[in-house]
Design a protein around this motif. Structure first.
Motif, PDB file in Angstrom:
ATOM      1  N   SER A 102      12.735  55.866  86.185  1.00  0.00           N
ATOM      2  CA  SER A 102      13.681  54.754  86.044  1.00  0.00           C
ATOM      3  C   SER A 102      13.903  54.016  87.354  1.00  0.00           C
ATOM      4  CB  SER A 102      15.026  55.252  85.504  1.00  0.00           C
ATOM      5  OG  SER A 102      15.626  56.170  86.407  1.00  0.00           O
ATOM      6  N   SER A 103      13.237  54.469  88.423  1.00  0.00           N
ATOM      7  CA  SER A 103      13.341  53.784  89.710  1.00  0.00           C
ATOM      8  C   SER A 103      12.165  52.840  89.889  1.00  0.00           C
ATOM      9  CB  SER A 103      13.386  54.811  90.851  1.00  0.00           C
ATOM     10  OG  SER A 103      12.282  55.694  90.767  1.00  0.00           O
ATOM     11  N   ALA A 104      12.196  52.086  90.999  1.00  0.00           N
ATOM     12  CA  ALA A 104      11.146  51.115  91.291  1.00  0.00           C
ATOM     13  C   ALA A 104      10.380  51.543  92.535  1.00  0.00           C
ATOM     14  CB  ALA A 104      11.756  49.737  91.510  1.00  0.00           C
ATOM     15  N   PRO A 105       9.057  51.384  92.548  1.00  0.00           N
ATOM     16  CA  PRO A 105       8.279  51.744  93.737  1.00  0.00           C
ATOM     17  C   PRO A 105       8.778  51.044  95.003  1.00  0.00           C
ATOM     18  CG  PRO A 105       6.823  51.291  91.884  1.00  0.00           C
ATOM     19  CD  PRO A 105       8.200  50.912  91.448  1.00  0.00           C
ATOM     20  N   GLY A 116       5.019  60.828  98.969  1.00  0.00           N
ATOM     21  CA  GLY A 116       5.567  60.553  97.646  1.00  0.00           C
ATOM     22  C   GLY A 116       4.502  60.232  96.623  1.00  0.00           C
ATOM     23  N   LEU A 117       4.879  59.442  95.636  1.00  0.00           N
ATOM     24  CA  LEU A 117       4.019  59.162  94.482  1.00  0.00           C
ATOM     25  C   LEU A 117       3.636  57.697  94.448  1.00  0.00           C
ATOM     26  CD1 LEU A 117       2.925  60.596  91.848  1.00  0.00           C
ATOM     27  CD2 LEU A 117       4.919  59.622  90.694  1.00  0.00           C
ATOM     28  N   ALA A 157      11.933  57.958  96.995  1.00  0.00           N
ATOM     29  CA  ALA A 157      12.735  58.719  96.037  1.00  0.00           C
ATOM     30  C   ALA A 157      12.464  58.226  94.617  1.00  0.00           C
ATOM     31  CB  ALA A 157      14.215  58.599  96.367  1.00  0.00           C
ATOM     32  N   ILE A 158      12.468  59.151  93.673  1.00  0.00           N
ATOM     33  CA  ILE A 158      12.203  58.816  92.275  1.00  0.00           C
ATOM     34  C   ILE A 158      13.387  59.272  91.429  1.00  0.00           C
ATOM     35  CG2 ILE A 158      10.775  59.395  90.275  1.00  0.00           C
ATOM     36  CD1 ILE A 158       8.369  59.331  92.007  1.00  0.00           C
TER      37      ILE A 158
END
Length: 434
Positions: free
Chosen positions: A261-264, A233-234, A269-270
């Motif tokens: 708009s998600s949190a690490p 992932g990122l 998933a993003i």
């Protein structure tokens, strides 16, 4: 400190050709002629530096912020344009050779070789066109992808034209040392384009993503979620953004910047909160799960990680909620002890996204066109509302993070400064600069 360091690097890089030209140049001429050459040299070096100030280099935009990077990019482009337009009119004197039909008084040209002058004339006409098209992109109504392609090709063409003109018609550029300097600098600028359009897409191809969900949040806002495929992932910070390409080759121009708009801490998933505004965003609802996607990022420094303020104020307008929701969720998932207040403005009630989630967080909702049954804040996010939500101590001690319409952020920033909030505690992010 990093911003100051980058500014010094920029000034050194832009001034280097001018300094070297003065060192290798011949006998001094009249002041206005030297000024003309100096402006031309600075204009060319600033134009080449613009390739680096494109916002696609993380070491720059993540260090000082995308807002600062892009605004500086625009200001320097317009300054270079002014230098370039003024440059030929300061030449006065008698050039060698015969008359030219465009210069019967022999005031503009320093050579009569048309091949050397033609590339300068072409760049002279192309540069203002490029700047005007960038400023008026939205008013002219053509697609972002089309503008981006034309902007890149136009900038590259200007660099090549100016390179030929500088080393062929320039008194200083024709010096062997300066010819090599200009070749190297132009090569670096061209290399930055190759990096953005070829190297980065090549690396993206090895790290694909898949769309797992597309959900309608409000009548014109969607949540799109992507999952990494075959890679971890990122590595990003809550509040940053990426360039998102859905359903196209990584080498295509069909990518757009969207805040995460998600949190690490929520996993690989993003998610993105996307509002229907342009050609791509109006088709988000048609994207099917399983569609291949590519991400370039992360970019931006709209983050509260490693900050020490006792509280975090999140000020969102419309789809500007996206990065602030990511920050809020990260704070909650990591058990952060800092106090948090979220102010979220919209025009209508049905435009409020994640209403139940944010209501549970005690968010202050603001509507400029509320229904008759609305009991919350009415109007706009302005100074008087900020005074009702935040105390004197919070103005002085908290960090304020905002994203939304430019006019909202201008009003809030000005009020925060009036209330004594230090500028380094005001974080904002814009995607529109004119």
């Amino acid at each position: 400190m990093k911003a100051l360091f980058l500014i010094v690097i920029y000034l050194v890089a832009v001034a280097l050709p001018l300094v070297l030209s003065a060192w290798v140049g011949g006998p001094p001429r009249q002041f206005h002629q030297e000024l003309a050459s100096g402006l031309g040299i600075l204009a060319f070096s600033m134009i080449l530096a613009e390739f680096i100030l494109s916002g696609r280099f993380k070491s720059i935009s993540n260090g000082v912020g995308m807002d600062v990077t892009m605004r500086f990019h625009q200001i320097m482009a317009r300054t270079a344009l002014a230098f370039a337009l003024l440059h030929p009119f300061l030449y006065q004197g008698t050039p060698s050779g015969g008359l030219r039909p465009w210069d019967p008084t022999r005031e503009l040209t320093i050579t009569t070789e048309f091949s050397a002058l033609s590339t300068g004339i072409a760049a002279y006409l192309l540069l203002p066109s490029l700047v005007v098209l960038a400023i008026g992109r939205k008013q002219l109504g053509y697609k972002y992808e089309t503008w981006r392609l034309l902007h890149g090709i136009g900038a590259f063409l200007i660099a090549i034209l100016l390179l030929h003109h500088t080393v062929s018609a320039g008194r200083y550029g024709s010096q062997p040392l300066m010819t090599w300097v200009w070749l190297v600098l132009t090569g670096v600028a061209a290399g930055s384009l190759l990096s953005v359009y070829l190297l980065v897409p090549f690396l993206q191809k090895k790290h694909p993503w898949r769309v797992t969900s597309v959900v309608q949040l409000t009548p014109k806002q969607w949540e799109l979620i992507v999952q990494p495929e075959g890679h971890p992932g990122l590595d990003y910070r809550a509040g940053q953004f990426v360039w998102l390409n859905v359903g196209h080759s990584p080498f295509s121009m069909k990518e757009n910047p969207f805040s995460v708009s998600s949190a690490p801490a929520a996993g690989p998933a993003i998610s993105f909160m996307i509002k229907e505004l342009g050609d791509f965003t109006r088709t988000v609802g048609q994207i099917r799960p399983g569609t291949l996607a590519y991400l370039d990022g992360p970019y931006g420094n709209l983050s509260v990680d490693d900050r020490t303020e006792p509280g975090v104020a999140l000020i969102a307008g419309g789809v500007g909620l996206a990065p602030l929701r990511g920050i809020l969720r990260q704070l909650r998932l990591t058990g952060d002890s800092r106090k948090v207040k979220l102010v979220y403005g919209n025009r209508r009630f049905d435009q409020i996204a994640y209403r139940e989630e944010l209501d549970a967080e005690g968010a202050v909702f603001v509507l400029s066109e509320p229904p008759d049954t609305w009991n919350g804040e009415k109007g706009f996010i302005d100074g008087s509302l900020m005074d009702r939500v935040f105390s004197e101590d919070e103005f002085r001690e908290w960090v304020f993070v905002m994203c939304g319409p430019a006019i909202m952020m201008d009003i809030v920033e000005n009020h925060l400064i009036e209330r004594g909030t230090p500028s380094d505690r005001i974080l904002s992010e814009r995607f529109d600069y004119d």
